[in-house]
Design a protein around this motif. Structure first.
Motif, PDB file in Angstrom:
ATOM      1  N   VAL A  57      51.107 128.426  81.518  1.00 19.42           N
ATOM      2  CA  VAL A  57      49.938 128.845  82.312  1.00 19.42           C
ATOM      3  C   VAL A  57      50.303 129.301  83.723  1.00 19.42           C
ATOM      4  CG1 VAL A  57      48.329 127.401  81.017  1.00 19.42           C
ATOM      5  CG2 VAL A  57      49.477 126.444  83.022  1.00 19.42           C
ATOM      6  N   TRP A  58      51.469 128.931  84.215  1.00 19.63           N
ATOM      7  CA  TRP A  58      51.931 129.235  85.568  1.00 19.63           C
ATOM      8  C   TRP A  58      50.825 128.959  86.595  1.00 19.63           C
ATOM      9  CZ3 TRP A  58      53.621 134.514  88.040  1.00 19.63           C
ATOM     10  CH2 TRP A  58      54.384 134.249  89.192  1.00 19.63           C
ATOM     11  N   ARG A  59      50.272 130.005  87.246  1.00 21.62           N
ATOM     12  CA  ARG A  59      49.262 129.818  88.290  1.00 21.62           C
ATOM     13  C   ARG A  59      47.837 130.138  87.796  1.00 21.62           C
ATOM     14  NH1 ARG A  59      51.066 128.816  93.179  1.00 21.62           N
ATOM     15  NH2 ARG A  59      49.185 129.657  94.172  1.00 21.62           N
ATOM     16  N   GLY A  60      47.669 130.180  86.480  1.00 14.95           N
ATOM     17  CA  GLY A  60      46.336 130.213  85.913  1.00 14.95           C
ATOM     18  C   GLY A  60      45.639 131.553  85.842  1.00 14.95           C
ATOM     19  N   PHE A  86      55.100 122.553  84.039  1.00 13.60           N
ATOM     20  CA  PHE A  86      54.850 122.539  85.482  1.00 13.60           C
ATOM     21  C   PHE A  86      56.143 122.336  86.272  1.00 13.60           C
ATOM     22  CE2 PHE A  86      50.847 121.404  83.430  1.00 13.60           C
ATOM     23  CZ  PHE A  86      50.035 122.406  83.935  1.00 13.60           C
ATOM     24  N   GLN A  87      57.270 122.613  85.599  1.00 10.63           N
ATOM     25  CA  GLN A  87      58.590 122.606  86.240  1.00 10.63           C
ATOM     26  C   GLN A  87      59.284 123.951  86.063  1.00 10.63           C
ATOM     27  OE1 GLN A  87      61.007 119.026  85.311  1.00 10.63           O
ATOM     28  NE2 GLN A  87      59.195 118.255  84.251  1.00 10.63           N
ATOM     29  N   GLY A  88      58.550 124.946  85.595  1.00  7.12           N
ATOM     30  CA  GLY A  88      59.152 126.242  85.318  1.00  7.12           C
ATOM     31  C   GLY A  88      59.829 126.260  83.962  1.00  7.12           C
ATOM     32  N   LEU A  89      60.575 127.314  83.698  1.00  5.54           N
ATOM     33  CA  LEU A  89      61.247 127.450  82.402  1.00  5.54           C
ATOM     34  C   LEU A  89      62.342 126.410  82.224  1.00  5.54           C
ATOM     35  CD1 LEU A  89      61.668 131.339  82.156  1.00  5.54           C
ATOM     36  CD2 LEU A  89      59.940 129.926  81.035  1.00  5.54           C
ATOM     37  N   PRO A  90      62.590 125.985  80.985  1.00  7.90           N
ATOM     38  CA  PRO A  90      63.715 125.077  80.722  1.00  7.90           C
ATOM     39  C   PRO A  90      65.037 125.829  80.812  1.00  7.90           C
ATOM     40  CG  PRO A  90      62.707 125.747  78.666  1.00  7.90           C
ATOM     41  CD  PRO A  90      61.854 126.334  79.771  1.00  7.90           C
ATOM     42  N   THR A 106      57.671 128.077  88.305  1.00  5.05           N
ATOM     43  CA  THR A 106      57.304 126.712  88.661  1.00  5.05           C
ATOM     44  C   THR A 106      55.980 126.695  89.418  1.00  5.05           C
ATOM     45  OG1 THR A 106      59.604 125.990  88.791  1.00  5.05           O
ATOM     46  CG2 THR A 106      57.981 124.664  89.973  1.00  5.05           C
ATOM     47  N   CYS A 107      55.093 125.827  89.010  1.00  5.92           N
ATOM     48  CA  CYS A 107      53.839 125.554  89.720  1.00  5.92           C
ATOM     49  C   CYS A 107      53.459 124.128  89.363  1.00  5.92           C
ATOM     50  CB  CYS A 107      52.735 126.524  89.304  1.00  5.92           C
ATOM     51  SG  CYS A 107      51.118 126.194  90.058  1.00  5.92           S
ATOM     52  N   SER A 108      53.290 123.270  90.347  1.00  4.87           N
ATOM     53  CA  SER A 108      53.012 121.871  90.060  1.00  4.87           C
ATOM     54  C   SER A 108      51.654 121.706  89.385  1.00  4.87           C
ATOM     55  CB  SER A 108      53.049 121.040  91.346  1.00  4.87           C
ATOM     56  OG  SER A 108      51.912 121.331  92.146  1.00  4.87           O
ATOM     57  N   LYS A 109      51.496 120.612  88.684  1.00  7.30           N
ATOM     58  CA  LYS A 109      50.220 120.321  88.034  1.00  7.30           C
ATOM     59  C   LYS A 109      49.103 120.227  89.071  1.00  7.30           C
ATOM     60  CE  LYS A 109      47.958 116.774  85.186  1.00  7.30           C
ATOM     61  NZ  LYS A 109      48.156 115.481  84.479  1.00  7.30           N
ATOM     62  N   GLY A 110      49.376 119.589  90.197  1.00  6.05           N
ATOM     63  CA  GLY A 110      48.368 119.465  91.239  1.00  6.05           C
ATOM     64  C   GLY A 110      47.929 120.804  91.786  1.00  6.05           C
ATOM     65  N   GLU A 111      48.901 121.692  92.029  1.00 10.85           N
ATOM     66  CA  GLU A 111      48.569 123.025  92.534  1.00 10.85           C
ATOM     67  C   GLU A 111      47.770 123.806  91.502  1.00 10.85           C
ATOM     68  OE1 GLU A 111      48.362 126.436  94.965  1.00 10.85           O
ATOM     69  OE2 GLU A 111      48.686 124.294  95.368  1.00 10.85           O
ATOM     70  N   PHE A 112      48.141 123.692  90.232  1.00 13.16           N
ATOM     71  CA  PHE A 112      47.402 124.365  89.162  1.00 13.16           C
ATOM     72  C   PHE A 112      45.948 123.894  89.134  1.00 13.16           C
ATOM     73  CE2 PHE A 112      46.086 124.392  84.613  1.00 13.16           C
ATOM     74  CZ  PHE A 112      46.093 125.763  84.412  1.00 13.16           C
ATOM     75  N   TYR A 126      38.435 121.638  80.973  1.00 12.82           N
ATOM     76  CA  TYR A 126      39.812 121.895  80.562  1.00 12.82           C
ATOM     77  C   TYR A 126      40.587 120.599  80.377  1.00 12.82           C
ATOM     78  CZ  TYR A 126      41.184 121.047  85.449  1.00 12.82           C
ATOM     79  OH  TYR A 126      41.392 120.479  86.688  1.00 12.82           O
ATOM     80  N   GLU A 127      41.684 120.736  79.651  1.00  9.16           N
ATOM     81  CA  GLU A 127      42.594 119.617  79.410  1.00  9.16           C
ATOM     82  C   GLU A 127      44.010 120.112  79.642  1.00  9.16           C
ATOM     83  OE1 GLU A 127      44.262 117.247  75.533  1.00  9.16           O
ATOM     84  OE2 GLU A 127      42.086 117.367  75.754  1.00  9.16           O
ATOM     85  N   ILE A 128      44.804 119.310  80.323  1.00  9.62           N
ATOM     86  CA  ILE A 128      46.192 119.667  80.614  1.00  9.62           C
ATOM     87  C   ILE A 128      47.133 118.787  79.784  1.00  9.62           C
ATOM     88  CG2 ILE A 128      47.995 119.607  82.376  1.00  9.62           C
ATOM     89  CD1 ILE A 128      45.881 120.354  84.435  1.00  9.62           C
TER      90      ILE A 128
END
Length: 249
Positions: A57-60, A86-90, A106-112, A126-128
């Motif tokens: 989802v990156w930044r939604g 929420f740590q970017g690509l593996p 990378t985009c943190s769960k909180g920022e998303f 929504y559900e994460i």
């Protein structure tokens, strides 16, 4: 005189170029927004009820598009499911055609969540599911969603990498239904090669699931492709059910 001057300006090469840049639809292509519009209208017309799943989802951006378009077409009620590390690509297996790198997007769960709040999402909409797919898409999650009777109407797969796409596709049969739309954001990456990336993962998935049939829906953006999923019952079972229904006497 005045109108002739205006027509001259509007018809100038500079003005035409400006209009071309502003009006991206002049490129005659379907974007992410467009394919999601087509998907939700298709589901609305065909009375396919289900939730929205997005993997990566990156930044939604597309996640927010989905909510906008489901509402525009009066589709719902539904839950929007966001699957991301929420740590970017593996870790990325490097190759000459590889354009991704570990930690990208990378985009943190909180920022998303803050982004979704600004977009107007209610927390109950929504559900994460957080984590890399080889860990997070597990039996416990399948059981929890199945208990709620969750099915997918539209699935957006933006995994970029072959390995991540394999994990997602292995998870999905639990939630696919007749008419589910699958959108692959990077289907034609790696110069469109069939032996790499999302395209390779999807080809293997289709071979492993002969009970599922996929019809091409829309190509979109520069790299995307979408499909309609159909689920056919075995011929013997279908014939048995048909006989069981019989003709009222």
């Amino acid at each position: 005189m005045k109108y002739g001057f205006i027509r001259k300006i509007l018809g100038s090469e500079l003005a035409l170029r400006l209009f071309e840049v502003i009006d991206r639809r002049s490129e005659n292509r379907v974007t992410e927004f467009g394919v999601l519009a087509q998907a939700f209208e298709f589901c609305k017309i065909n009375q396919i009820q289900g939730d929205y799943f997005e993997f990566g989802v990156w930044r939604g951006k597309t996640f927010s598009y989905a909510r906008t378009l489901a509402r525009r077409y009066g589709y719902g009620p539904l839950t929007y499911h966001a699957f991301d590390s929420f740590q970017g690509l593996p870790n990325v297996n490097r190759s000459d055609l590889e354009i991704w790198h570990e930690g990208q997007f990378t985009c943190s769960k909180g920022e998303f969540q803050r982004i979704l709040e600004k977009k107007g999402f209610g927390r109950d909409e929504y559900e994460i599911v957080e984590g890399f797919y080889n860990d997070s898409l597990n039996d416990q999650l399948v059981a929890r969603l199945n208990t709620k009777g969750t099915k997918a109407s539209v699935v957006y797969i933006d995994c970029d990498l072959y390995e991540s796409t394999v994990d997602v596709l292995n998870f999905l049969p639990n939630f696919l239904q007749d008419g589910t739309i699958l959108c692959f954001d990077d289907f034609f990456n790696y110069r469109g090669r069939k032996d790499m990336g999302e395209q390779k993962a999807f080809s293997e998935f289709r071979e492993n699931h002969p009970e599922l049939s996929f019809t091409e829906f829309f190509a979109y953006s520069p790299l995307g492709m979408s499909f309609i999923c159909n689920i056919y019952q075995p011929a013997g079972l279908l014939a048995e059910q048909t006989r069981g229904e019989g003709t009222p006497k």
